[in-house]
Motif scaffolding. Structure first.
Motif, mmCIF file in Angstrom:
data_model
loop_
_atom_site.group_PDB
_atom_site.id
_atom_site.type_symbol
_atom_site.label_atom_id
_atom_site.label_comp_id
_atom_site.label_asym_id
_atom_site.label_seq_id
_atom_site.Cartn_x
_atom_site.Cartn_y
_atom_site.Cartn_z
ATOM 1 N N ASP A 240 0.832 -1.202 0.000
ATOM 2 C CA ASP A 240 0.000 0.000 0.000
ATOM 3 C C ASP A 240 0.868 1.254 0.000
ATOM 4 O O ASP A 240 2.104 1.192 -0.030
ATOM 5 C CB ASP A 240 -0.983 -0.012 1.172
ATOM 6 C CG ASP A 240 -0.303 0.024 2.529
ATOM 7 O OD1 ASP A 240 0.858 0.461 2.600
ATOM 8 O OD2 ASP A 240 -0.928 -0.371 3.530
ATOM 9 N N ASP A 241 0.220 2.415 0.047
ATOM 10 C CA ASP A 241 0.944 3.682 -0.042
ATOM 11 C C ASP A 241 1.809 3.962 1.179
ATOM 12 O O ASP A 241 2.694 4.827 1.120
ATOM 13 C CB ASP A 241 -0.053 4.834 -0.237
ATOM 14 C CG ASP A 241 -0.723 4.780 -1.603
ATOM 15 O OD1 ASP A 241 -0.163 4.135 -2.508
ATOM 16 O OD2 ASP A 241 -1.801 5.382 -1.756
ATOM 17 N N ARG A 242 1.553 3.271 2.289
ATOM 18 C CA ARG A 242 2.367 3.460 3.491
ATOM 19 C C ARG A 242 3.533 2.493 3.556
ATOM 20 O O ARG A 242 4.271 2.470 4.540
ATOM 21 C CB ARG A 242 1.484 3.292 4.728
ATOM 22 C CG ARG A 242 0.422 4.361 4.888
ATOM 23 C CD ARG A 242 -0.549 4.004 5.991
ATOM 24 N NE ARG A 242 -1.298 2.798 5.660
ATOM 25 C CZ ARG A 242 -2.239 2.266 6.438
ATOM 26 N NH1 ARG A 242 -2.525 2.823 7.589
ATOM 27 N NH2 ARG A 242 -2.879 1.179 6.059
ATOM 28 N N LYS B 30 -9.291 2.459 -1.771
ATOM 29 C CA LYS B 30 -7.901 2.341 -2.201
ATOM 30 C C LYS B 30 -7.550 3.473 -3.173
ATOM 31 O O LYS B 30 -8.399 3.942 -3.942
ATOM 32 C CB LYS B 30 -7.658 0.988 -2.880
ATOM 33 C CG LYS B 30 -8.041 -0.224 -2.055
ATOM 34 C CD LYS B 30 -7.211 -0.349 -0.806
ATOM 35 C CE LYS B 30 -7.427 -1.694 -0.116
ATOM 36 N NZ LYS B 30 -8.817 -1.957 0.265
ATOM 37 N N SER B 31 -6.288 3.888 -3.152
ATOM 38 C CA SER B 31 -5.826 4.929 -4.062
ATOM 39 C C SER B 31 -5.581 4.339 -5.447
ATOM 40 O O SER B 31 -5.541 3.125 -5.632
ATOM 41 C CB SER B 31 -4.548 5.564 -3.523
ATOM 42 O OG SER B 31 -3.470 4.623 -3.560
ATOM 43 N N GLU B 32 -5.407 5.226 -6.418
ATOM 44 C CA GLU B 32 -5.129 4.782 -7.789
ATOM 45 C C GLU B 32 -3.857 3.944 -7.837
ATOM 46 O O GLU B 32 -3.805 2.906 -8.507
ATOM 47 C CB GLU B 32 -4.985 6.001 -8.703
ATOM 48 C CG GLU B 32 -6.271 6.764 -8.946
ATOM 49 C CD GLU B 32 -7.084 6.165 -10.070
ATOM 50 O OE1 GLU B 32 -6.542 5.308 -10.789
ATOM 51 O OE2 GLU B 32 -8.250 6.550 -10.228
ATOM 52 N N SER B 33 -2.820 4.392 -7.138
ATOM 53 C CA SER B 33 -1.550 3.661 -7.173
ATOM 54 C C SER B 33 -1.664 2.308 -6.486
ATOM 55 O O SER B 33 -1.047 1.328 -6.930
ATOM 56 C CB SER B 33 -0.451 4.491 -6.508
ATOM 57 O OG SER B 33 -0.793 4.811 -5.168
ATOM 58 N N GLU B 34 -2.470 2.207 -5.420
ATOM 59 C CA GLU B 34 -2.657 0.923 -4.750
ATOM 60 C C GLU B 34 -3.391 -0.055 -5.653
ATOM 61 O O GLU B 34 -3.028 -1.242 -5.736
ATOM 62 C CB GLU B 34 -3.413 1.122 -3.444
ATOM 63 C CG GLU B 34 -2.592 1.776 -2.347
ATOM 64 C CD GLU B 34 -3.403 2.076 -1.109
ATOM 65 O OE1 GLU B 34 -2.833 2.098 -0.012
ATOM 66 O OE2 GLU B 34 -4.623 2.304 -1.232
#
Length: 604
Positions: free
Chosen positions: A248-250, A317-321
């Motif tokens: 994920d983003d984190r 969820k984000s686009e990148s995830e």
């Protein structure tokens, strides 16, 4: 006398200490081991206030010493100890009520002959876990800090996620019993019994097979050879289950499970949707693949059936995830895809964005550009009218059925469930037809349109609203027995299935007894199947078709599918005016096409 009073004073201190410890122990359900906290002795903490843990001789000596004291001293001692005990109990009770709902995290188990406090999620214990949560203010704050640190750890968060995912997956198995209909023939009953024995926990798949077996009873009675063909047909050719790790983003690692079931390639390369939803499991994958196999077999175009997806939830969820997950998903799945093997399509949770990410990764891994992924944006693959094909087809089929009844769609109240692309296209097409779409829904409730979508009803389904035609387009089994009764009471006479298997068997029984006509998704989804096949044919340039030509093509496809289903039903003694004629006719027609191909290819 002074020495006697000194002994009495020491005894009072000892008794006070024992009483306080036992008072705490009365409330404690999480114990610590010896030496973990210097403020507690090695004696057992759990006890009954007022009951000594010393030997009988020492107990008698203490009793004699107390009796030799003055009565006033005894009262003073009781008054000095009991209020402290009650006060301590009150503090402990307040603390437990305050933290019980926040930290449902621990349990006590024996480890190396010592009771330890374990985390109920990650099953670990440590120095911070073993702190006594019922001590003084300092140790309580220390415990709070330890709990927060533990609950914020990556290990604990991942354990919580896996535990919740496990509960969601296990829920249909535990709480949803398999509803078995009575079958007339022993032959059909033996086939269903074998499926139940082999896959007892796959509720959705067993339900789908049961519906088909029920429809095929007259076929099996007429030709016993078909029994062995059906036994082979209801077992998928290939099931692929794989892990999907993603970050994920984190920077935290997650692992989901991926599925792809290639049910049958006897008529051609597999085609079927990919679904991203937390409820996704092998049973749903097999059910979707089996339904798609029959749906494709019912059309004029030669395609096999497949289904699958993942228990990944794109919501929040984000686009990148989402991109990283799709790429990881395709890292394993690409081995089983190809223009002559398996062609994935959209489903719940998978739209043009997800298909774009999946196709991009497939292209990088396979080393060639293959425009056979259904649904993405038209500048690189798919048709410009692909999105409208299935939704428009539902409305065209409703008009076709009503025409057989000498009725029209204009002025009829239509209840629609779901808020995805199919439901939206159904609404879009109902309006120019003069129908009155009154509802649209999602997982949290539905919008009610009496004169323009004025009301939002939370935590409810739209089936109790007065309507003439229902379009369930949300998910499988969204209409249960009570919803079926609501539809009957609301005046509904036709159910046009947009989702695969949207009615439970109990709901089907209710609708059948009320003479409500059910148009199965195998027929109503023929529009999407037709366009999906035409996308693979380079002789057709759908991007240059006019909307009118496109709609005429869809309408012709729906009419031909309807006629083939009714013909198959009539050939096996099912009358056209039977409310289940379309369901049985569709299953019979699809089965006969598959069975003939299996016989021709020696797959029996």
């Amino acid at each position: 006398m002074n020495s006697t009073m000194d002994e009495i004073s020491l005894l009072r201190q000892a008794q006070r200490h024992q009483l306080v410890v036992r008072g705490i122990g009365e409330e404690i359900d999480l114990e610590i081991g010896p030496g973990d906290d210097p403020s507690f002795s090695a004696a057992a903490l759990v006890g009954v206030p007022g009951t000594d843990s010393v030997g009988p001789e020492e107990h008698e000596d203490q009793k004699n010493l107390l009796l030799s004291s003055s009565e006033v001293d005894q009262q003073d001692m009781e008054m000095s100890t009991m209020p402290q005990l009650k006060k301590k109990k009150k503090v402990v009770k307040k603390w437990r009520e305050e933290w019980a709902d926040t930290y449902k995290w621990a349990y006590v188990a024996e480890h190396d002959n010592t009771n330890r406090i374990f985390c109920s999620v990650c099953k670990e214990y440590g120095r911070k876990h073993r702190r006594n949560p019922y001590g003084n203010e300092g140790s309580r704050n220390m415990q709070m800090s330890a709990l927060e640190e533990h609950n914020n750890s990556l290990l604990h968060k991942e354990a919580v996620r896996l535990q919740m995912a496990s509960k969601e997956k296990a829920q249909p198995v535990v709480e949803t019993p398999i509803y078995v209909k009575a079958l007339l023939s022993k032959t059909a009953g033996s086939i269903l019994e074998a499926v139940l024995k082999r896959d007892p926990h796959e509720v959705e798949f067993v339900q789908s097979v049961q519906e088909v077996v029920h429809s095929l009873e007259p076929v099996l009675a007429k030709n016993s050879q078909y029994m062995h063909i059906l036994e082979r047909m209801i077992e998928p050719e290939r099931c692929v289950v794989f892990r999907v790790p993603w970050v994920d983003d984190r920077g935290e690692m997650h692992v989901n499970r991926g599925f792809r079931v290639q049910f049958s390639q006897v008529l051609g390369p597999c085609r079927g949707g990919l679904r991203f939803h937390p409820s996704m499991n092998l049973s749903i994958s097999k059910f979707l693949a089996f339904e798609q196999t029959l749906k494709n077999a019912l059309s004029m175009h030669k395609l096999g059936g497949a289904g699958g997806g993942s228990d990944f939830d794109p919501k929040g969820k984000s686009e990148s995830e989402i991109m990283r997950f799709c790429q990881s998903f395709m890292d394993e799945l690409y081995r089983y895809l190809g223009s002559d093997q398996d062609l994935p399509a959209e489903d719940v949770g998978v739209g043009p964005r997800e298909m774009g990410y999946l196709f991009g990764q497939y292209k990088r891994l396979s080393g060639h550009f293959q425009g056979s992924f259904t649904g993405p944006k038209i500048f690189w693959s798919g048709s410009s009218l692909r999105t409208e094909a299935t939704g428009y087809g539902l409305v065209f089929f409703a008009r076709l059925i009503l025409a057989e009844m000498n009725k029209e769609l204009k002025g009829l109240r239509c209840a629609v469930s779901g808020s995805g692309k199919i439901a939206m296209q159904v609404l879009e097409k109902l309006l120019p037809c003069g129908a009155i779409p009154i509802t649209i829904s999602d997982s949290k409730g539905y919008l009610l349109d009496e004169e323009g979508f004025d009301y939002y009803v939370e935590d409810r389904k739209p089936w109790n609203e007065r309507c003439d035609v229902a379009f369930p387009c949300a998910s499988q089994n969204e209409i249960d027995q009570s919803d079926g009764l609501s539809l009957v009471t609301s005046g509904c006479r036709i159910v046009i299935e947009g989702a695969n298997m949207p009615c439970t068997p109990q709901a089907v029984d209710v609708l059948r007894k009320a003479k409500v006509l059910i148009a199965p998704a195998k027929i109503t989804g023929a529009g999407g199947v037709a366009v999906g096949e035409l996308e693979l044919n380079h002789e057709y340039n759908l991007m240059q078709w006019s909307v009118e030509d496109f709609e005429n093509k869809i309408h012709d496809t729906m009419k031909q599918t309807y006629e083939r289903s009714i013909k198959a039903a009539c050939e096996y003694g099912i009358l056209k005016d039977n409310p289940e004629a379309l369901v049985h006719g569709a299953n019979i027609s699809a089965f006969l096409n598959l069975a003939q191909a299996m016989i021709d290819q020696g797959c029996v």
